[in-house]
Design a protein around this motif. Sequence first.
Motif, mmCIF file in Angstrom:
data_model
loop_
_atom_site.group_PDB
_atom_site.id
_atom_site.type_symbol
_atom_site.label_atom_id
_atom_site.label_comp_id
_atom_site.label_asym_id
_atom_site.label_seq_id
_atom_site.Cartn_x
_atom_site.Cartn_y
_atom_site.Cartn_z
ATOM 1 N N ARG A 1 0.831 -1.204 0.000
ATOM 2 C CA ARG A 1 0.000 0.000 0.000
ATOM 3 C C ARG A 1 0.867 1.257 0.000
ATOM 4 O O ARG A 1 1.763 1.393 0.835
ATOM 5 C CB ARG A 1 -0.881 0.058 1.242
ATOM 6 C CG ARG A 1 -2.017 -0.936 1.296
ATOM 7 C CD ARG A 1 -2.969 -0.558 2.424
ATOM 8 N NE ARG A 1 -4.020 -1.538 2.623
ATOM 9 C CZ ARG A 1 -3.983 -2.495 3.547
ATOM 10 N NH1 ARG A 1 -2.933 -2.597 4.354
ATOM 11 N NH2 ARG A 1 -4.979 -3.347 3.656
ATOM 12 N N VAL A 2 0.588 2.164 -0.932
ATOM 13 C CA VAL A 2 1.257 3.469 -0.948
ATOM 14 C C VAL A 2 0.239 4.529 -1.307
ATOM 15 O O VAL A 2 -0.778 4.247 -1.951
ATOM 16 C CB VAL A 2 2.433 3.518 -1.954
ATOM 17 C CG1 VAL A 2 3.626 2.734 -1.450
ATOM 18 C CG2 VAL A 2 1.999 3.014 -3.331
ATOM 19 N N SER A 3 0.495 5.743 -0.900
ATOM 20 C CA SER A 3 -0.402 6.840 -1.268
ATOM 21 C C SER A 3 -0.250 7.133 -2.757
ATOM 22 O O SER A 3 0.814 6.941 -3.333
ATOM 23 C CB SER A 3 -0.075 8.092 -0.446
ATOM 24 O OG SER A 3 1.243 8.529 -0.724
ATOM 25 N N GLY A 4 -1.328 7.566 -3.362
ATOM 26 C CA GLY A 4 -1.293 7.919 -4.776
ATOM 27 C C GLY A 4 -1.663 6.787 -5.719
ATOM 28 O O GLY A 4 -1.749 6.999 -6.932
ATOM 29 N N MET A 5 -1.905 5.583 -5.191
ATOM 30 C CA MET A 5 -2.290 4.478 -6.067
ATOM 31 C C MET A 5 -3.754 4.632 -6.467
ATOM 32 O O MET A 5 -4.560 5.198 -5.734
ATOM 33 C CB MET A 5 -2.045 3.130 -5.390
ATOM 34 C CG MET A 5 -2.754 2.916 -4.075
ATOM 35 S SD MET A 5 -2.229 1.372 -3.265
ATOM 36 C CE MET A 5 -3.147 1.520 -1.721
ATOM 37 N N ALA A 6 -4.097 4.076 -7.632
ATOM 38 C CA ALA A 6 -5.473 4.169 -8.114
ATOM 39 C C ALA A 6 -6.375 3.211 -7.364
ATOM 40 O O ALA A 6 -7.490 3.567 -6.988
ATOM 41 C CB ALA A 6 -5.526 3.885 -9.617
ATOM 42 N N GLN A 7 -5.894 1.978 -7.161
ATOM 43 C CA GLN A 7 -6.674 0.972 -6.441
ATOM 44 C C GLN A 7 -5.732 0.031 -5.698
ATOM 45 O O GLN A 7 -4.591 -0.167 -6.112
ATOM 46 C CB GLN A 7 -7.550 0.141 -7.393
ATOM 47 C CG GLN A 7 -8.753 0.854 -7.950
ATOM 48 C CD GLN A 7 -9.666 -0.074 -8.727
ATOM 49 O OE1 GLN A 7 -9.674 -1.284 -8.525
ATOM 50 N NE2 GLN A 7 -10.456 0.498 -9.626
ATOM 51 N N HIS A 8 -6.264 -0.543 -4.610
ATOM 52 C CA HIS A 8 -5.541 -1.589 -3.883
ATOM 53 C C HIS A 8 -6.499 -2.760 -3.736
ATOM 54 O O HIS A 8 -7.597 -2.609 -3.207
ATOM 55 C CB HIS A 8 -5.098 -1.096 -2.510
ATOM 56 C CG HIS A 8 -4.253 -2.078 -1.760
ATOM 57 N ND1 HIS A 8 -4.739 -2.858 -0.733
ATOM 58 C CD2 HIS A 8 -2.948 -2.428 -1.917
ATOM 59 C CE1 HIS A 8 -3.763 -3.612 -0.268
ATOM 60 N NE2 HIS A 8 -2.673 -3.377 -0.972
ATOM 61 N N LYS A 9 -6.093 -3.919 -4.243
ATOM 62 C CA LYS A 9 -6.974 -5.087 -4.268
ATOM 63 C C LYS A 9 -6.280 -6.258 -3.575
ATOM 64 O O LYS A 9 -5.114 -6.547 -3.860
ATOM 65 C CB LYS A 9 -7.280 -5.459 -5.716
ATOM 66 C CG LYS A 9 -8.299 -6.565 -5.902
ATOM 67 C CD LYS A 9 -9.704 -6.073 -5.709
ATOM 68 C CE LYS A 9 -10.722 -7.136 -6.132
ATOM 69 N NZ LYS A 9 -12.104 -6.715 -5.879
ATOM 70 N N VAL A 10 -6.996 -6.911 -2.658
ATOM 71 C CA VAL A 10 -6.440 -8.046 -1.926
ATOM 72 C C VAL A 10 -7.191 -9.320 -2.302
ATOM 73 O O VAL A 10 -8.427 -9.358 -2.254
ATOM 74 C CB VAL A 10 -6.525 -7.832 -0.399
ATOM 75 C CG1 VAL A 10 -5.922 -9.022 0.342
ATOM 76 C CG2 VAL A 10 -5.801 -6.540 -0.002
ATOM 77 N N PHE A 11 -6.433 -10.337 -2.697
ATOM 78 C CA PHE A 11 -6.989 -11.653 -3.008
ATOM 79 C C PHE A 11 -6.475 -12.656 -1.969
ATOM 80 O O PHE A 11 -5.359 -12.521 -1.474
ATOM 81 C CB PHE A 11 -6.567 -12.104 -4.407
ATOM 82 C CG PHE A 11 -7.169 -11.293 -5.523
ATOM 83 C CD1 PHE A 11 -8.365 -11.677 -6.113
ATOM 84 C CD2 PHE A 11 -6.525 -10.154 -6.004
ATOM 85 C CE1 PHE A 11 -8.923 -10.932 -7.150
ATOM 86 C CE2 PHE A 11 -7.069 -9.409 -7.033
ATOM 87 C CZ PHE A 11 -8.275 -9.801 -7.609
#
Length: 205
Positions: free
Chosen positions: A172-182
């Motif tokens: 996780r970092v700031s500025g990313m468009a999306q964060h998805k966990v599988f």
Amino acid sequence: MVINGVTMITKVVVLHGLYMSGFVMRPLCARLKKQGYGILNVSYNTLNPDTDKIFAQINDFIADDQCAFVCHSLGGLIARQYLSQAFPQTDQVKKVFTLGTPHKGAQIARHMQDRGMQALLKNSLEYLVSESQDWPFSAQLYSIAGDLPFGLLPLFEQGKPSDGTVMVDETRVSGMAQHKVFHLSHTSLIYSRKVVDYILAQLKT
């Protein structure tokens, strides 16, 4: 390719992770190619990445076309370095998908370093222990993580969600468009149909 006045992504650069080669990325590449994307599946020495050679390959492949990156683990850190360069082609990179990439640095690599095992990582260490808290590039980052802790990391970091190699928080970092966990382990992120379906959906957006 232009559809309804919008220039579309037509090419995808694929970068594998540590101790791997382009061979492991072939099933993922085949799925992307089946959807009509041109693919550059880069194989490189992960213990001593020759970034001049890697970046020249990428630049030749991108040329003047819009492009995306799909990267596993260390490959995402190589992509970060590529985007930090002043190549004209970096402006053509619109989306970056990272699978289990420790953008904030890999704690497991630090544990290995503390135990005198850095020789097992060689020059990849400089990427794996680097700490980035944000995504400063114009390309959109889709950071994909796994939370099935099948690997060595839980021996060192108990109680922290991880894919067995990389902690979820490290992706996780700031500025990313999306964060998805599988619910997948570090390696199985590469082979998951759900992950590829997610990537394809975002590519077509």
